[in-house]
Each structure stands twice: as structure tokens, then as C-alpha cells.
Design a protein around this motif. Sequence first.
Motif, mmCIF file in Angstrom:
data_model
loop_
_atom_site.group_PDB
_atom_site.id
_atom_site.type_symbol
_atom_site.label_atom_id
_atom_site.label_comp_id
_atom_site.label_asym_id
_atom_site.label_seq_id
_atom_site.Cartn_x
_atom_site.Cartn_y
_atom_site.Cartn_z
ATOM 1 N N ALA A 83 49.945 57.464 41.164
ATOM 2 C CA ALA A 83 49.036 56.996 42.207
ATOM 3 C C ALA A 83 47.589 57.124 41.785
ATOM 4 O O ALA A 83 46.711 57.483 42.547
ATOM 5 C CB ALA A 83 49.293 57.721 43.521
ATOM 6 N N GLU A 84 47.321 56.850 40.494
ATOM 7 C CA GLU A 84 45.946 56.917 40.001
ATOM 8 C C GLU A 84 45.327 55.526 39.929
ATOM 9 O O GLU A 84 44.277 55.350 39.341
ATOM 10 C CB GLU A 84 45.932 57.500 38.580
ATOM 11 C CG GLU A 84 46.103 59.000 38.517
ATOM 12 C CD GLU A 84 46.303 59.424 37.080
ATOM 13 O OE1 GLU A 84 46.034 58.603 36.184
ATOM 14 O OE2 GLU A 84 46.732 60.566 36.862
ATOM 15 N N PHE A 85 46.040 54.558 40.457
ATOM 16 C CA PHE A 85 45.619 53.155 40.364
ATOM 17 C C PHE A 85 44.204 52.953 40.906
ATOM 18 O O PHE A 85 43.940 53.205 42.064
ATOM 19 C CB PHE A 85 46.620 52.327 41.167
ATOM 20 C CG PHE A 85 46.469 50.853 40.987
ATOM 21 C CD1 PHE A 85 46.848 50.245 39.806
ATOM 22 C CD2 PHE A 85 45.969 50.060 42.010
ATOM 23 C CE1 PHE A 85 46.741 48.875 39.648
ATOM 24 C CE2 PHE A 85 45.846 48.695 41.853
ATOM 25 C CZ PHE A 85 46.241 48.106 40.669
ATOM 26 N N THR A 86 43.305 52.511 40.021
ATOM 27 C CA THR A 86 41.922 52.310 40.461
ATOM 28 C C THR A 86 41.582 50.824 40.499
ATOM 29 O O THR A 86 42.374 49.984 40.075
ATOM 30 C CB THR A 86 40.940 52.981 39.476
ATOM 31 O OG1 THR A 86 41.044 52.282 38.244
ATOM 32 C CG2 THR A 86 41.250 54.448 39.292
ATOM 33 N N LEU A 87 40.380 50.550 40.980
ATOM 34 C CA LEU A 87 39.925 49.151 41.009
ATOM 35 C C LEU A 87 39.820 48.593 39.596
ATOM 36 O O LEU A 87 40.010 47.411 39.359
ATOM 37 C CB LEU A 87 38.568 49.062 41.710
ATOM 38 C CG LEU A 87 38.654 49.054 43.233
ATOM 39 C CD1 LEU A 87 37.310 49.390 43.831
ATOM 40 C CD2 LEU A 87 39.121 47.696 43.736
ATOM 41 N N GLU A 88 39.511 49.478 38.675
ATOM 42 C CA GLU A 88 39.465 49.115 37.254
ATOM 43 C C GLU A 88 40.821 48.513 36.845
ATOM 44 O O GLU A 88 40.908 47.485 36.186
ATOM 45 C CB GLU A 88 39.209 50.415 36.483
ATOM 46 C CG GLU A 88 38.722 50.303 35.060
ATOM 47 C CD GLU A 88 37.253 49.965 34.953
ATOM 48 O OE1 GLU A 88 36.992 48.894 34.427
ATOM 49 O OE2 GLU A 88 36.392 50.758 35.394
ATOM 50 N N ASP A 89 41.891 49.183 37.290
ATOM 51 C CA ASP A 89 43.246 48.723 36.964
ATOM 52 C C ASP A 89 43.557 47.390 37.643
ATOM 53 O O ASP A 89 44.220 46.538 37.076
ATOM 54 C CB ASP A 89 44.292 49.764 37.408
ATOM 55 C CG ASP A 89 44.109 51.067 36.653
ATOM 56 O OD1 ASP A 89 43.737 51.011 35.469
ATOM 57 O OD2 ASP A 89 44.313 52.140 37.250
ATOM 58 N N LYS A 139 36.445 35.469 42.150
ATOM 59 C CA LYS A 139 35.671 36.202 43.144
ATOM 60 C C LYS A 139 35.983 37.700 43.058
ATOM 61 O O LYS A 139 35.080 38.534 43.002
ATOM 62 C CB LYS A 139 36.052 35.668 44.527
ATOM 63 C CG LYS A 139 34.858 35.466 45.443
ATOM 64 C CD LYS A 139 35.368 35.008 46.789
ATOM 65 C CE LYS A 139 34.407 34.054 47.465
ATOM 66 N NZ LYS A 139 34.976 33.557 48.715
ATOM 67 N N ILE A 140 37.274 38.026 43.068
ATOM 68 C CA ILE A 140 37.660 39.437 43.033
ATOM 69 C C ILE A 140 37.100 40.097 41.785
ATOM 70 O O ILE A 140 36.535 41.183 41.824
ATOM 71 C CB ILE A 140 39.205 39.573 43.048
ATOM 72 C CG1 ILE A 140 39.754 39.001 44.359
ATOM 73 C CG2 ILE A 140 39.610 41.043 42.917
ATOM 74 C CD1 ILE A 140 41.274 38.989 44.429
ATOM 75 N N GLU A 141 37.210 39.374 40.674
ATOM 76 C CA GLU A 141 36.702 39.924 39.429
ATOM 77 C C GLU A 141 35.205 40.174 39.509
ATOM 78 O O GLU A 141 34.716 41.224 39.096
ATOM 79 C CB GLU A 141 36.994 38.936 38.299
ATOM 80 C CG GLU A 141 37.869 39.531 37.222
ATOM 81 C CD GLU A 141 37.895 38.647 35.992
ATOM 82 O OE1 GLU A 141 38.089 37.432 36.147
ATOM 83 O OE2 GLU A 141 37.727 39.205 34.897
ATOM 84 N N ALA A 142 34.490 39.203 40.049
ATOM 85 C CA ALA A 142 33.037 39.334 40.145
ATOM 86 C C ALA A 142 32.674 40.534 41.002
ATOM 87 O O ALA A 142 31.749 41.296 40.687
ATOM 88 C CB ALA A 142 32.448 38.053 40.737
ATOM 89 N N ILE A 143 33.417 40.699 42.091
ATOM 90 C CA ILE A 143 33.124 41.823 42.985
ATOM 91 C C ILE A 143 33.348 43.149 42.265
ATOM 92 O O ILE A 143 32.492 44.037 42.290
ATOM 93 C CB ILE A 143 33.989 41.718 44.265
ATOM 94 C CG1 ILE A 143 33.467 40.556 45.131
ATOM 95 C CG2 ILE A 143 33.963 43.036 45.047
ATOM 96 C CD1 ILE A 143 34.338 40.215 46.312
ATOM 97 N N ASN A 174 34.714 43.602 51.561
ATOM 98 C CA ASN A 174 35.639 44.357 52.406
ATOM 99 C C ASN A 174 37.082 43.957 52.160
ATOM 100 O O ASN A 174 37.985 44.790 52.134
ATOM 101 C CB ASN A 174 35.313 44.127 53.889
ATOM 102 C CG ASN A 174 34.166 45.019 54.335
ATOM 103 O OD1 ASN A 174 33.958 46.102 53.761
ATOM 104 N ND2 ASN A 174 33.417 44.588 55.333
ATOM 105 N N GLN A 175 37.260 42.665 51.977
ATOM 106 C CA GLN A 175 38.621 42.161 51.770
ATOM 107 C C GLN A 175 39.242 42.746 50.493
ATOM 108 O O GLN A 175 40.384 43.195 50.494
ATOM 109 C CB GLN A 175 38.576 40.644 51.651
ATOM 110 C CG GLN A 175 39.644 39.991 52.487
ATOM 111 C CD GLN A 175 39.363 38.520 52.667
ATOM 112 O OE1 GLN A 175 38.753 37.884 51.803
ATOM 113 N NE2 GLN A 175 39.791 37.980 53.779
ATOM 114 N N VAL A 176 38.452 42.745 49.423
ATOM 115 C CA VAL A 176 38.961 43.291 48.169
ATOM 116 C C VAL A 176 39.310 44.761 48.343
ATOM 117 O O VAL A 176 40.364 45.232 47.911
ATOM 118 C CB VAL A 176 37.928 43.105 47.035
ATOM 119 C CG1 VAL A 176 38.357 43.843 45.779
ATOM 120 C CG2 VAL A 176 37.745 41.623 46.738
ATOM 121 N N LEU A 177 38.411 45.489 49.012
ATOM 122 C CA LEU A 177 38.655 46.930 49.212
ATOM 123 C C LEU A 177 39.920 47.147 50.040
ATOM 124 O O LEU A 177 40.715 48.051 49.766
ATOM 125 C CB LEU A 177 37.452 47.580 49.902
ATOM 126 C CG LEU A 177 36.216 47.707 48.989
ATOM 127 C CD1 LEU A 177 35.015 48.192 49.800
ATOM 128 C CD2 LEU A 177 36.480 48.634 47.810
#
Lengths: 439, 304
Positions: A324-330, A370-374, A409-412
Motif C-alpha cells: 500500500a505504498e502506491f503513490t501518485l508517482e506510481d 491531463k492527468i499526467e500534466a497535473i 480534485n478529480q485526479v486526487l
Amino acid sequence: MFELLTEKFSGLVEKLKRAKRLDERTVEEALKDIRRALLEADVNVEVVQQFIKDLKGKLVDRELIKGLTAGETVVKLIYDEVLEVLGEHSPLQKPEKTPGVIMLVGLQGTGKTTTAGKLARLLKSKGYTVAVASTDVRRPAAMKQLCTLAQSIDVKCYADEDEKDAVKLAEKFVKQAENDGISYLILDTAGRLHIDEELMDELVLIKSRVHPVEVLYVADAMQGQDAINTAEVYHQKVGLTGVILTKLDGDAKGGIALSVRRVLGVPIKFIGTGEKIEDFQPFYPDRIAQRILGLGDIQSLIEKMQAAIDEDKAEEMAKRVMNAEFTLEDLKEQINMIRNLGPLENILKMIPGVGSKLKHLKVDEKKFIKIEAIINSMTPEERRNPQIINGSRKRRIARGSGTTIVDVNQVLKQYKEMKKLMKKMKKSGKMKLPFNLPM
Amino acid sequence: MLKAIYEHLKKGLQKTKEQAKIGLSELNISRKIDDSLFEDLEIALLKADVGINATEEIIEFLKKEAKKKGLKNGEELKGLLKEKLISMLKGCSGELRLLNEKPDVILFLGINGSGKTTTVGKLAYRFKKEGKSVVLAAADTFRAAAIEQLEVWAERTEARIVKHKPGADPAAVVFDAVNSAKSRGDDIVLVDTAGRLHTKEHLMKELQKIKRTIKKFSENQPCETLLVLDGTIGQNSINQAKVFKESTDVSGIIITKLDGTAKGGALIPICRELKIPIKFVGVGEGIEDLQPFDPEAFVSALLD
């Protein structure tokens, strides 16, 4: 395999649902659909007639395969039969002496010149010293086209714009290749109609002078009923050692593969699957069989995925998810992997059953961008630790990525949900990773 | 095992050879009308690439007529068949639509290897012979040496060519070509585009962009958007025509490579389903080998 059926065959399986055995009537019913599928795939009509007749003999009163219904048994047996006709994968002949000349022959516009470049690239990547040359003295700029291609893959190209005799040219090129210590010389020839006696004689003459290890007939996979007549004349006059099918990146089914194998008995060696020079593969019968029968090209999809996804990275990510270390980086990495597969629409189309149903489906690739840019607009700290992203940080991220706070917000939110899901999976012990592909 | 397969193949080969004689001309049609005659007719039509749907329609029609009129001998079906085929091509022949706008722009599209550049060359020659001034726009900036190939045609036909470097934006080439033709008062601009498979969405969008560029000069142009179809292609050409029509509003078809043994029968289902006018037929590599489409002549050749 039966989850892979496209509409036509699911229809067939459905139609024969109640059949308890393969009696004559049931088989005939099934073969009507198969005949239609083969004709729509441009398999030569005589080959189809004979094939259907043979099939009937093999299917009537055949016992059902254990665990399969009548319809499923029929589809499986037909698939096996098509596979058998298509034959095994057949590699290129190794040259006994160098240079081993590979002649490419065929009608105009089938893609000989492009294929010459693709084949050169493939052989070069296997460590051979390769050269290409064109004896096409007729089509304007044919030599130029080949040499431009050769240059782009750093392969030698022989040309002589002044010599107008194709036979002399061929001999000259072979000598040049010999001097240069070339192991394979790919000889492109002018496209010609099989009924053009004079030009066919020229091919025969070239062949007799250069003693090729392979004479490969380049055939457009879209060709219709006449394809087999043409190939037959080429085979009778010039003597073919193999076939290359081109333009399989479109939606043509390539029924010619079946006709060629059945009538000429010559192996299909390669297939061209796109305009890029790397879009070229050895021929594998199962894929074409699936395509002709409309079963979808699952194998190509799997390979594409395997090629695009870095195993080590996937493994590493799997571990992180496990803990459960999955980060936004991942998350970003994951999106990258998916996008490496190419346009998603193409990917979806390769999935059997999806191809036909989602014909008009448009995947919005922009969403991924978009997600990538965010994520890119976040600081490393924010990516590792998204809880710290407050209102002012969100504003900054939205501005930085050219999106809105709603998007951020959506990405988060998506990320949080994914993470929650992963925790749940960890608890239940049932690990099904979203990116660890089941193959 | 291997031997069994070989025997099997050989048998298949012999069979196919025996059956290869079935063409409408070789088909012994002067015999009793029965199921086997209809079966042979069906095979002959399929062999000409007419496709299973159109073929079934034709056979149904013949069966019904034969019954209604009480026909006994196959010979009596011949005329009916020809009539039926011609009627299926009805509304699918038409001449080039020129507006005399100086320039009239004709856009050529099609998949790779269908014969676009050669067709552009042949049409340029035709227009030149009529005394028109012709500009060739080398908008295939993708395929290696495509520009050179068109240059040779420009020389042969003494047409002016507008070109950019390989890899340039095709719409920009088209802009320059139309723009210069307009200022010089040229009659015709023929736009040769890169071959593209109809399944490649982004490439179809590129064509739309080229069209928009042309429309900046005149809302009526291009006066023709011609799809060049390879006559040796089978049932896939229906898909091609459908997709090209949907995305670029094709106004006409040119079918090429009918100088071989291919019959181009796919035109029947294309017309039946899409009703796109067929403008020319390409019958050879020579500069004059382009003929206006004549449904009757086409059907005669098909049945030959």
C-alpha cells in the motif's frame, strides 16, 4: 478461446446451443455461416467450396469435444482446420554462399519497396550485413524511394539511374554485394502484371542470373478473388519460395493467406502491419486464422503489451502496491505504460468482441495527458504525500498544468479510490493488480 | 503426417485447377435452369468480387424471374443478369464536375498503392490535351520519393508542380498550390495526397484539414474529391469507400488496375450500398490508359 468470439461466431454458438450432436443438418447450418465469413474475408471462392466440403466430411457425426457445446466444438474444429492449412511458421533460408539474394516480386502497389526496407531492417537487427537494391527502371523515382528508406536504417543501397536494363542491373548489384562482403542482398523488382509476358520473362531471366536463396511474392492482404490467379501465374513462371502479406494493419481479413497456402502450398514468411519500418513480423498462422475467422487478434495484443511494459518496473510497482505504498508517482508511471501501447482505440479494437461492438468508440487520450500534466505540476513531496495538498497548492497545480481545480480534485479522488481498493485487496489477500497483466 | 498434408494439398490444388474454369464466359449457361446452374452462377459472381450480399440479391432476382416467366434454358438468363447488374450500377456513373473557377481543385485520396500518383498524371495529361493549364500539388510529403515520382509526371505532361520538402505539412503545400494557381489564373489543381489506410483516424483528419485549406479559397472547392480504389482489392474496398466517404465526403471513385485479370466487381456492392458515382477506370500504365466509366462496358467485361 471461446470468450474471444466475435458476433458472427457467438451467433453460431448460440444457434447450435440446443444441438446435442453434430448431425448433418446441424453441420450444414454451421457451415453456411463459415462460408459467409470466409467469402467476406476474400478467401478464393473455389478454395472456400472445397474447404467447406472437406469440413463437412470431417464434422458430420463427429463426437463433441468434452466440455464444449456443439457450436463451440464446430468453431474449435474449424479453427484447427484453418490453422492446419495455413501451415507452420517458416524462417528464411540461410545463404550457402554470400551474398544470399532475396528477390521481392509482385504486382504494382503491393508494397514491395517498403517491404524491402523492412526486411533489411529485420535482418540487420539479427546481425547480418545487409544491402538493398532496386531493379525497377520503370516507375519514376523507385530507386530513390528504396535508397531513402535504406539510408534511414543505415543500410547500403546500390543504385544506377543510367542503366536501363534490369537484368544487367541485378548482376551488377550482386557483384557489388559480393565485393562488399554482404550476407543478404535484398533485390526489389518493378511491379508487374502477371499477364505481362515480357516483364515476367525479365523476372525469370533475373532469377536465372542471380540464383536467389528466396523469391518472395509480396501480396496485398486486401486483394480480392483474383489474388490467387495472379500468385499462381507468378509461381508457375518464376517459382516462389515464400509469400509476404502486406497491409495487414487495416481491417482487411487477409483471406488470401488461406488461398495461397491451399493452392500454391508455398509458406507465408512475413507480414507487414504498418507504415513504419519496424511494422514487420514473422508470420504466425494462429493470428491470421483468428483474423480470417474474425476471432480477434489477441496474440498481437499480448505481445504489444509485453513489449511496452517494462517487467522490472511492473514488478517493483507490484511490490509497492502490495505494501500500500502506491503513490501518485506510481500512478503516473502506470499511465505511461498504458500509453506506450499506442493509441488506446487500436488496442481496444484488437480485443476480440470489442472490435466489432465498439467500432465507433473514441477514447479520449487527452484525459491521460491531463492527468499526467497535473501530476507533473506537483512537487516530489506532494506526489509522495498527497495529503499535504491544500487549497493554495491545488490552485498552483491547476495553474501549472493548465487545468482547473476541479480537474486536480478529480485526479486526487481517483488516486484515493485506487489506494483504498488496494488496501482492501491486501486485506482480502486476493491480489489482482490492475497493471499486472494476466498472461 | 507430412505426406498426408502434402497429398491433401495436392488434391486441393487439382480440384481448384479444375474448378478454375468457372467464369461466366466458360460457364456453360445454355443448359437446363436448375439449382446447379444457379450455384455455378453464384460462384462466377463471387469470383468477380461482387461479394456475398450483392450476389445473393442477384441470384434471388434471377430465380424469381425464371419462375415468374417460366424460363427453361439458362441462355434466357443471360440478358436478365446483364440488365440486373447494369441496374445495380444505376446512378453510379457520372462525368467530372468542373466549375471553371480558375482554379478548379480536384483532391485525390486512397489507401497506399492504389495508384493515386499515376492517376493524377493521367488526368493531368487529359486536361493538358484539352488545352487547360494544370498545377500538380505534391501533398504526399510522407512516402519516400513520392515528390520525385510526381515531378516526373509533371515533366511528362508539362504541368507545373508545387512542392515542399519531404515531411512538410501537406495542407501548406495545398495552400501554396491553390494560391499560386489562383494568382496565375490556372484552370486546374490536382492534389496528390499520401496513401492512407481508412482505419487510421489521425490520417483521415489530415485530409479534412487539407479540404478546409482548399475551402478557404472557394466554398465550392474541391469540385471533386476522388477516391482512387485498386480494382484488384476485394470486399475490403467497400469498407474503404464507406469510411472515406464518411470522413471526407468523397464525390467520385476512380477504379484502377483493371488491365489485369481482376474484374473490379466490388464496384457493384459499393454502388449498391453507397451510391458514389464512378468517374474513371484505369486500364494500364500508359499515360492515356484512363477511360470514363461506362456501366454497360463494365458489366460486359465483368461477365466476360
